[in-house]
Motif scaffolding. Structure first.
Motif, mmCIF file in Angstrom:
data_model
loop_
_atom_site.group_PDB
_atom_site.id
_atom_site.type_symbol
_atom_site.label_atom_id
_atom_site.label_comp_id
_atom_site.label_asym_id
_atom_site.label_seq_id
_atom_site.Cartn_x
_atom_site.Cartn_y
_atom_site.Cartn_z
ATOM 1 N N THR A 70 -1.193 -0.866 -16.920
ATOM 2 C CA THR A 70 -0.168 -0.580 -15.925
ATOM 3 C C THR A 70 0.313 0.850 -16.138
ATOM 4 O OG1 THR A 70 0.520 -2.885 -15.884
ATOM 5 C CG2 THR A 70 2.074 -1.257 -15.009
ATOM 6 N N TYR A 71 0.252 1.662 -15.070
ATOM 7 C CA TYR A 71 0.599 3.071 -15.184
ATOM 8 C C TYR A 71 1.979 3.317 -14.590
ATOM 9 C CZ TYR A 71 -4.437 3.433 -15.961
ATOM 10 O OH TYR A 71 -5.711 3.264 -16.440
ATOM 11 N N SER A 72 2.845 3.944 -15.377
ATOM 12 C CA SER A 72 4.173 4.295 -14.888
ATOM 13 C C SER A 72 4.217 5.720 -14.372
ATOM 14 C CB SER A 72 5.207 4.113 -16.006
ATOM 15 O OG SER A 72 4.863 4.891 -17.139
ATOM 16 N N VAL A 73 3.284 6.553 -14.839
ATOM 17 C CA VAL A 73 3.181 7.936 -14.374
ATOM 18 C C VAL A 73 1.719 8.192 -14.019
ATOM 19 C CG1 VAL A 73 5.145 8.752 -15.722
ATOM 20 C CG2 VAL A 73 2.851 8.777 -16.734
ATOM 21 N N PRO A 74 1.456 9.177 -13.168
ATOM 22 C CA PRO A 74 0.068 9.475 -12.813
ATOM 23 C C PRO A 74 -0.763 9.860 -14.033
ATOM 24 C CG PRO A 74 1.592 10.570 -11.314
ATOM 25 C CD PRO A 74 2.418 10.012 -12.425
ATOM 26 N N THR A 75 -2.015 9.424 -14.049
ATOM 27 C CA THR A 75 -2.907 9.756 -15.156
ATOM 28 C C THR A 75 -3.584 11.099 -14.892
ATOM 29 O OG1 THR A 75 -4.737 8.579 -14.102
ATOM 30 C CG2 THR A 75 -3.353 7.332 -15.622
ATOM 31 N N PRO A 76 -3.924 11.846 -15.947
ATOM 32 C CA PRO A 76 -4.603 13.132 -15.766
ATOM 33 C C PRO A 76 -6.065 12.924 -15.388
ATOM 34 C CG PRO A 76 -4.355 12.646 -18.096
ATOM 35 C CD PRO A 76 -3.625 11.555 -17.356
ATOM 36 N N ASP A 77 -6.283 12.536 -14.163
ATOM 37 C CA ASP A 77 -7.627 12.169 -13.715
ATOM 38 C C ASP A 77 -7.765 12.493 -12.229
ATOM 39 O OD1 ASP A 77 -10.194 11.169 -13.710
ATOM 40 O OD2 ASP A 77 -9.659 9.178 -14.432
ATOM 41 N N LEU A 78 -8.976 12.311 -11.728
ATOM 42 C CA LEU A 78 -9.287 12.501 -10.307
ATOM 43 C C LEU A 78 -9.910 11.219 -9.780
ATOM 44 C CD1 LEU A 78 -9.855 14.109 -7.675
ATOM 45 C CD2 LEU A 78 -11.934 14.982 -8.781
ATOM 46 N N THR A 79 -9.283 10.603 -8.800
ATOM 47 C CA THR A 79 -9.789 9.366 -8.195
ATOM 48 C C THR A 79 -10.476 9.675 -6.873
ATOM 49 O OG1 THR A 79 -8.057 7.995 -9.190
ATOM 50 C CG2 THR A 79 -9.160 7.109 -7.252
ATOM 51 N N LEU A 80 -11.637 9.076 -6.679
ATOM 52 C CA LEU A 80 -12.306 9.153 -5.392
ATOM 53 C C LEU A 80 -11.718 8.057 -4.508
ATOM 54 C CD1 LEU A 80 -16.053 9.749 -4.755
ATOM 55 C CD2 LEU A 80 -14.816 8.037 -3.446
ATOM 56 N N VAL A 81 -11.149 8.445 -3.386
ATOM 57 C CA VAL A 81 -10.488 7.510 -2.463
ATOM 58 C C VAL A 81 -11.351 7.372 -1.213
ATOM 59 C CG1 VAL A 81 -8.459 7.139 -1.011
ATOM 60 C CG2 VAL A 81 -8.193 8.077 -3.317
ATOM 61 N N THR A 82 -11.650 6.146 -0.846
ATOM 62 C CA THR A 82 -12.506 5.943 0.317
ATOM 63 C C THR A 82 -12.128 4.663 1.044
ATOM 64 O OG1 THR A 82 -14.818 5.950 1.069
ATOM 65 C CG2 THR A 82 -14.323 4.694 -0.933
ATOM 66 N N GLN A 83 -12.751 4.451 2.195
ATOM 67 C CA GLN A 83 -12.465 3.272 3.011
ATOM 68 C C GLN A 83 -13.706 2.920 3.820
ATOM 69 O OE1 GLN A 83 -12.364 3.877 6.577
ATOM 70 N NE2 GLN A 83 -12.695 6.066 6.238
ATOM 71 N N CYS A 84 -13.786 1.650 4.230
ATOM 72 C CA CYS A 84 -14.944 1.211 5.003
ATOM 73 C C CYS A 84 -14.666 -0.152 5.621
ATOM 74 C CB CYS A 84 -16.186 1.117 4.107
ATOM 75 S SG CYS A 84 -16.078 -0.140 2.814
ATOM 76 N N SER A 85 -15.508 -0.518 6.556
ATOM 77 C CA SER A 85 -15.524 -1.907 7.006
ATOM 78 C C SER A 85 -16.350 -2.701 5.991
ATOM 79 C CB SER A 85 -16.165 -2.017 8.389
ATOM 80 O OG SER A 85 -17.536 -1.650 8.322
ATOM 81 N N PHE A 86 -16.165 -4.011 5.959
ATOM 82 C CA PHE A 86 -16.825 -4.813 4.921
ATOM 83 C C PHE A 86 -18.346 -4.744 5.033
ATOM 84 C CE2 PHE A 86 -17.184 -7.792 8.350
ATOM 85 C CZ PHE A 86 -18.225 -8.645 8.029
ATOM 86 N N ASP A 87 -18.866 -4.426 6.227
ATOM 87 C CA ASP A 87 -20.318 -4.339 6.411
ATOM 88 C C ASP A 87 -20.941 -3.168 5.664
ATOM 89 O OD1 ASP A 87 -19.084 -5.277 9.302
ATOM 90 O OD2 ASP A 87 -20.852 -6.430 8.715
ATOM 91 N N HIS A 88 -20.126 -2.197 5.314
ATOM 92 C CA HIS A 88 -20.638 -1.003 4.643
ATOM 93 C C HIS A 88 -20.293 -0.966 3.160
ATOM 94 C CE1 HIS A 88 -21.944 1.152 8.300
ATOM 95 N NE2 HIS A 88 -20.954 0.512 8.881
ATOM 96 N N ILE A 89 -19.777 -2.052 2.625
ATOM 97 C CA ILE A 89 -19.266 -2.040 1.264
ATOM 98 C C ILE A 89 -20.375 -1.832 0.233
ATOM 99 C CG2 ILE A 89 -19.420 -4.522 0.870
ATOM 100 C CD1 ILE A 89 -16.710 -4.373 -0.488
#
Length: 420
Positions: A94-113
């Protein structure tokens, strides 16, 4: 003398006994530790698990179904329900502050998962994905996610799933689990191609982007679409750059900076290149070209592909020139996760990403082009590759974009910048 010898003998025997006892305790502890490791692997579903693939998928599906039913929230309109699925690894924190990292954020319909499989292999780090499914498809979506979690340990450790679906209008009978076991369980190459935006609901892409961003814990994020592949080691190279420049500390120089990653598109049969030298070679042969070259070349023109391609390959990732935003530039970029969110009124195709880039500009952000990093879209974007209602979507969102730009004048009343 005999007394001394006898005492030594007894001492040796005593020490030997102690060593033997310690060895036994050591073996017992090792066996106990191995047992715990095995139990843990069973719980998180590694290849050494004695649980059959089908049973594990059923268990994961039940967890996902329970989360969606009992732990969901509604979006601001009350139309969609949102359920965040915590990473299932035993390492979750559980993170209370942002971690020193880079997250790849993406989205899709379930057909493309299934496209998450090659994406996760290339990224090798945290990914936050929002998956959309209509009411009739929600259980199929849960089955697909359960399959991925069962087949790939990295999904449990690195990927945060968020499920977005319309609020159900009636009770739905769950679909049955496919009768797939063994090697076929993890075969995701048989997925059918589904045309984008082919939904009865208008696809809420900006809502999905925001949901995935809110579910990420890192200081920096890069928002891309599911069918886009980053260059090799992009995350690791950026983390090295960020550490060297003190970006994880309070840094006024780069606080409002978007680090632009040039985007390209490749022919369907071309494997996404790993590094810039490979990319340049494929651009020269015409197998790769700048993103949106045919659809909207001016939408990416400010990236200045010619200058970027002619820039010598650097030993390390670094910004090489800055760009002042002008309409209709809509780059992909790395930015702090406290940047303005996307306007969720934009749905379907058109103006959904550019509206957020436009707001960054008005809010005072600077855009720096990175030297070695790039993105590759699988397949050339062509005029005939879009759904039949694209013009209707464009017209609806164009009107909304005009309204959005007018609203920014009041939201950032002290800013002299405008979206034009």
């Amino acid at each position: 003398m005999m007394i001394i010898v006898g005492s030594c003998t007894k001492l040796i025997l005593l020490l030997t006994a102690v060593v033997a006892i310690l060895q036994i305790i050591h073996l017992v502890l090792l066996n106990h530790l191995d047992s715990l490791r095995f139990q843990n692997k069973v719980l998180i579903g590694t290849k050494e698990s004695s649980v059959s693939p089908e049973l594990e998928i059923r268990s994961l599906f039940s967890q996902l179904q329970s989360t969606l039913k009992n732990k969901h929230i509604l979006d601001s309109t009350g139309v969609f329900r949102i359920a965040n699925v915590e990473r299932l690894s035993s390492k979750r924190t559980t993170y209370s502050v942002p971690t020193p990292d880079l997250t790849l954020v993406t989205q899709c319909s379930f057909d493309h998962i299934f496209k998450l499989v090659p994406l996760s292999k290339r990224w090798q780090g945290a990914i936050s994905v929002a998956v959309f499914a209509e009411e009739k498809d929600i259980y199929d979506a849960l089955w697909k996610i359960a399959h991925l979690l069962s087949c790939y340990q990295v999904f449990k450790e690195n990927i945060t799933f968020s499920i977005v679906s319309p609020v159900p209008s009636q009770s739905i009978t769950p679909s049955t689990i496919p009768n797939i076991v063994g090697d076929e369980t993890c075969n995701f190459q048989k997925e059918e191609h589904v045309q984008n935006y082919a939904f009865t609901q208008r696809y809420p892409n900006n809502l999905l982007r925001n949901v995935a961003r809110r579910a990420s814990y890192s200081e920096f994020v890069m928002v891309i679409d599911i069918d886009i592949m980053p260059s090799e080691n992009l995350r690791q190279d950026f983390l090295l750059f960020a550490t060297q420049k003190g970006l994880f500390k309070k840094n006024h120089v780069y606080d409002k900076t978007a680090f632009v990653v040039p985007a390209f598109e490749a022919k369907d049969n071309v494997e996404p290149p790993l590094h810039k030298a490979q990319l340049i070679s494929l651009v020269e042969t015409g197998e790769i070209r700048p993103f949106y070259s045919q659809i909207c070349p001016k939408c990416q023109a400010l990236t200045n592909y010619e200058a970027w391609l002619n820039e010598p390959i650097g030993a390390e990732l670094a910004p090489i020139y800055d760009v002042i935003w002008k309409d209709p530039w809509e780059p992909f970029y790395i930015v702090r996760n406290n940047a303005p969110l996307y306007d969720e009124r934009f749905k379907q195709y058109g103006f959904n990403r550019i509206s957020q880039v436009c707001e960054l500009h008005v809010a005072g952000y600077t855009f720096f082009i990175l030297n070695n990093a790039f993105l590759i879209h699988k397949g050339f974007k062509t005029l005939d590759s879009f759904h039949e209602d694209i013009e209707k979507d464009q017209n609806n969102n164009r009107h909304l974009f005009r309204q959005f730009k007018a609203e920014l004048k009041f939201k950032y009343i002290d800013s002299s910048r405008r979206c034009y």
